[in-house]
Enzyme design. Sequence first.
Site, PDB file in Angstrom:
ATOM      1  N   ARG A  97      29.151  -3.870  17.930  1.00 48.92           N
ATOM      2  CA  ARG A  97      30.382  -3.104  18.216  1.00 48.92           C
ATOM      3  C   ARG A  97      31.630  -3.912  17.907  1.00 48.92           C
ATOM      4  NH1 ARG A  97      26.700  -1.795  21.874  1.00 48.92           N
ATOM      5  NH2 ARG A  97      27.386  -3.410  23.303  1.00 48.92           N
ATOM      6  N   GLU A 154      20.057 -13.913  30.566  1.00 49.81           N
ATOM      7  CA  GLU A 154      19.497 -13.898  31.914  1.00 49.81           C
ATOM      8  C   GLU A 154      17.990 -14.191  31.851  1.00 49.81           C
ATOM      9  OE1 GLU A 154      20.413 -10.283  33.861  1.00 49.81           O
ATOM     10  OE2 GLU A 154      19.581 -10.933  35.794  1.00 49.81           O
TER      11      GLU A 154
HETATM   12  P1  AMP Z   1      27.866 -11.892  27.110  1.00 46.34           P
HETATM   13  O1  AMP Z   1      27.261 -12.819  26.101  1.00 46.34           O
HETATM   14  O2  AMP Z   1      27.117 -11.896  28.425  1.00 46.34           O
HETATM   15  O3  AMP Z   1      29.349 -12.136  27.288  1.00 46.34           O
HETATM   16  O4  AMP Z   1      27.676 -10.410  26.554  1.00 46.34           O
HETATM   17  C1  AMP Z   1      28.571  -9.892  25.633  1.00 46.34           C
HETATM   18  C2  AMP Z   1      27.878  -9.048  24.593  1.00 46.34           C
HETATM   19  O5  AMP Z   1      26.931  -8.167  25.157  1.00 46.34           O
HETATM   20  C3  AMP Z   1      28.900  -8.198  23.870  1.00 46.34           C
HETATM   21  O6  AMP Z   1      28.614  -8.264  22.464  1.00 46.34           O
HETATM   22  C4  AMP Z   1      28.722  -6.809  24.424  1.00 46.34           C
HETATM   23  O7  AMP Z   1      28.763  -5.846  23.395  1.00 46.34           O
HETATM   24  C5  AMP Z   1      27.363  -6.808  25.117  1.00 46.34           C
HETATM   25  N1  AMP Z   1      27.428  -6.346  26.522  1.00 46.34           N
HETATM   26  C6  AMP Z   1      27.190  -7.099  27.630  1.00 46.34           C
HETATM   27  N2  AMP Z   1      27.293  -6.397  28.749  1.00 46.34           N
HETATM   28  C7  AMP Z   1      27.632  -5.139  28.380  1.00 46.34           C
HETATM   29  C8  AMP Z   1      27.919  -3.911  29.103  1.00 46.34           C
HETATM   30  N3  AMP Z   1      27.894  -3.841  30.446  1.00 46.34           N
HETATM   31  N4  AMP Z   1      28.256  -2.815  28.381  1.00 46.34           N
HETATM   32  C9  AMP Z   1      28.316  -2.877  27.022  1.00 46.34           C
HETATM   33  N5  AMP Z   1      28.057  -3.982  26.298  1.00 46.34           N
HETATM   34  C10 AMP Z   1      27.719  -5.107  26.950  1.00 46.34           C
END
Ligand code: AMP
Length: 178
Positions: A66, A103
């Site tokens: 996205r 996780e």
């Molecule tokens: P992080 O590495 O934990 O910061 O996760 C970020 C990535 O995971 C981004 O590329 C987001 O598109 C996706 N992502 C994580 N959590 C969500 C959520 N609750 N809703 C949509 N996309 C998420």
Amino acid sequence: MTTQKPTASEIERAIRNVADFPKPGIQFKDITPVLADARLFNGCIDLLIDGFKPGDVDSVVGIDARGFIFAAAAAVKLEAGFVPVRKKGKLPYQTHEQSYELEYGSATIAMHVDALRPGSRVLLIDDLLATGGTAAAAVALVEKLGGKILESSFLIELKFLEGRKRLPGHPVRSIVAY
Ligand code: AMP
């Protein structure tokens, strides 16, 4: 005719929360209603790049998948190049890879070895900052190629996960925070 630019709270109202997707316990932030509305989509790109003008940025780096949508539109507005950071195995040419912890288990992202020139001024964009693991890995790839991150910019930030703590050394922007 001039159209009124959307506010962050208008964009927030258009983001759809989908409970338990893709698995139980996840509150998925669905940005497709924002993309489908011309005024909101255009306005959120302006908010993501606010303060930058053409000539300030060499490359906008977008994160699979996205993030590509926002980063590519931002690159066009800033007259900058667009560089994809993709999940491992998707890019056709030689890549640098970076793994990070999830996780459960780990993930690996990749960037073409020649995607950035040393010293490139980079704006990093993704749709959502959660734990910051993905963005921190993307920063590591940019820096491996000698790029300099000017800012990282997200449409959505899940503040309680404190992802911005993993992005030290440059400004971190989000338009809508939960
Ligand atoms: P992080 O590495 O934990 O910061 O996760 C970020 C990535 O995971 C981004 O590329 C987001 O598109 C996706 N992502 C994580 N959590 C969500 C959520 N609750 N809703 C949509 N996309 C998420």
